[in-house]
Design a protein around this motif. Sequence first.
Motif, PDB file in Angstrom:
ATOM      1  N   ILE A 110       0.821  -1.210   0.000  1.00  0.00           N
ATOM      2  CA  ILE A 110       0.000   0.000   0.000  1.00  0.00           C
ATOM      3  C   ILE A 110       0.857   1.264   0.000  1.00  0.00           C
ATOM      4  O   ILE A 110       0.639   2.179  -0.804  1.00  0.00           O
ATOM      5  CB  ILE A 110      -0.963  -0.004   1.203  1.00  0.00           C
ATOM      6  N   ALA A 111       1.850   1.330   0.895  1.00  0.00           N
ATOM      7  CA  ALA A 111       2.676   2.546   0.990  1.00  0.00           C
ATOM      8  C   ALA A 111       3.402   2.856  -0.320  1.00  0.00           C
ATOM      9  O   ALA A 111       3.348   4.004  -0.797  1.00  0.00           O
ATOM     10  CB  ALA A 111       3.668   2.419   2.147  1.00  0.00           C
ATOM     11  N   ILE A 115       2.804   6.191  -2.564  1.00  0.00           N
ATOM     12  CA  ILE A 115       3.931   7.075  -2.910  1.00  0.00           C
ATOM     13  C   ILE A 115       3.953   7.346  -4.414  1.00  0.00           C
ATOM     14  O   ILE A 115       4.174   8.483  -4.856  1.00  0.00           O
ATOM     15  CB  ILE A 115       5.257   6.451  -2.434  1.00  0.00           C
ATOM     16  N   GLU A 116       3.745   6.319  -5.210  1.00  0.00           N
ATOM     17  CA  GLU A 116       3.705   6.489  -6.663  1.00  0.00           C
ATOM     18  C   GLU A 116       2.538   7.383  -7.071  1.00  0.00           C
ATOM     19  O   GLU A 116       2.654   8.193  -7.998  1.00  0.00           O
ATOM     20  CB  GLU A 116       3.602   5.126  -7.362  1.00  0.00           C
ATOM     21  N   LEU A 286      -5.334   2.218  -6.601  1.00  0.00           N
ATOM     22  CA  LEU A 286      -5.064   1.038  -5.778  1.00  0.00           C
ATOM     23  C   LEU A 286      -5.711  -0.210  -6.378  1.00  0.00           C
ATOM     24  O   LEU A 286      -5.102  -1.283  -6.399  1.00  0.00           O
ATOM     25  CB  LEU A 286      -5.565   1.264  -4.356  1.00  0.00           C
ATOM     26  N   LYS A 287      -6.933  -0.074  -6.861  1.00  0.00           N
ATOM     27  CA  LYS A 287      -7.618  -1.231  -7.448  1.00  0.00           C
ATOM     28  C   LYS A 287      -6.917  -1.715  -8.709  1.00  0.00           C
ATOM     29  O   LYS A 287      -6.843  -2.919  -8.981  1.00  0.00           O
ATOM     30  CB  LYS A 287      -9.072  -0.869  -7.760  1.00  0.00           C
ATOM     31  N   ASP A 288      -6.349  -0.798  -9.485  1.00  0.00           N
ATOM     32  CA  ASP A 288      -5.650  -1.161 -10.723  1.00  0.00           C
ATOM     33  C   ASP A 288      -4.297  -1.815 -10.460  1.00  0.00           C
ATOM     34  O   ASP A 288      -3.882  -2.715 -11.202  1.00  0.00           O
ATOM     35  CB  ASP A 288      -5.443   0.088 -11.598  1.00  0.00           C
ATOM     36  N   HIS A 289      -3.584  -1.354  -9.412  1.00  0.00           N
ATOM     37  CA  HIS A 289      -2.205  -1.791  -9.209  1.00  0.00           C
ATOM     38  C   HIS A 289      -1.995  -2.798  -8.080  1.00  0.00           C
ATOM     39  O   HIS A 289      -1.008  -3.525  -8.086  1.00  0.00           O
ATOM     40  CB  HIS A 289      -1.321  -0.561  -8.938  1.00  0.00           C
ATOM     41  N   TYR A 294       0.568  -7.507  -5.269  1.00  0.00           N
ATOM     42  CA  TYR A 294       0.356  -8.578  -4.293  1.00  0.00           C
ATOM     43  C   TYR A 294       0.905  -9.899  -4.828  1.00  0.00           C
ATOM     44  O   TYR A 294       1.593 -10.643  -4.108  1.00  0.00           O
ATOM     45  CB  TYR A 294      -1.133  -8.720  -3.974  1.00  0.00           C
ATOM     46  N   GLU A 295       0.618 -10.196  -6.088  1.00  0.00           N
ATOM     47  CA  GLU A 295       1.119 -11.434  -6.693  1.00  0.00           C
ATOM     48  C   GLU A 295       2.636 -11.436  -6.754  1.00  0.00           C
ATOM     49  O   GLU A 295       3.276 -12.476  -6.531  1.00  0.00           O
ATOM     50  CB  GLU A 295       0.529 -11.601  -8.097  1.00  0.00           C
TER      51      GLU A 295
END
Length: 306
Positions: A110-111, A115-116, A286-289, A294-295
């Motif tokens: 998440i962090a 940041i991006e 967040l939903k896109d990346h 995570y994978e």
Amino acid sequence: MNNISWRAIRAFIAVAEQGSFTAAADHTGYSKATLSQQVSELESALDVQLLLRTTRKLRLTEVGEGYYQRCKQAMQQLDSAADWATHSREKVKGKIRINAVGGIIGEEIIAPLVIEFQKTYPEIQIQLDFSSVRVDLIEDRYDLVIRMGKLPDSTLVVRKLQSIKTRYVASPNFIKMRGPILKPMDLSQVPLIYGSVDQWVLTRGKTSHKVDVEQGIKLVSGRAMRLAALAGLGVTRLADIYVQADIQQGKLQEILPGWSESTQLSMVCPPLRHQLARVRSLMQWLKDHFPTEYERRLKKGPAEKG
């Protein structure tokens, strides 16, 4: 009711929160006399006593306490509405307050994504903190909360991020020494590595089994729990992101795979905050990346700190 002014309500809220007219005057910049007059006018308009005033202290009446809670929530909604009206048509800029789960998910996924996002939208001002404590999105003024687990039904906007699998693992040496663990009740006979939860509930279909921690080590940190499992101190239960790479590399061995559970990671925000372009943009980012990151972290495992 037409005699009640918003200015008087704000004066009352300030006095209630600051605990005295003097402190409220310092906080708001208005004089004590002005605040006192506004609160008195409010009490007259309502025909109720909101404050008990003595020479030594000031406190809310029972009616005053209830009125304060309702007024505070209403004012926060009005402030959010004003914020939305001001910025809804503007480009992505402004402040976003986020509360998220910590550990690997918060610190390593998440962090960096936040940041991006900040780099992409330099006029955004991010405030991100990590906490496992349930927060009140209205009371605590967060724009976005990221949480694991089942969420209560509400009027809040919820967007799913990731389904996270919980795995029960131990080191191969520990299993060799202790023998195979074939059913949930076997866990009561071995040391367990646990965190803030000292009662495990294992679920398979409609069947569930509770295990009370009776022996082992408590470490309220997913990273520390993983290290303890690698050291052969017992069985632990962790999200797959902590242990998937270790399982694939043979450093840890999964036990009771049929009893693994899946937990949903979700983004939650108040409806009015969701209407702000900056909040919607971050949630979509967040939903896109998030799934890709995570994978990637599943295969790589936790970053070693040192």
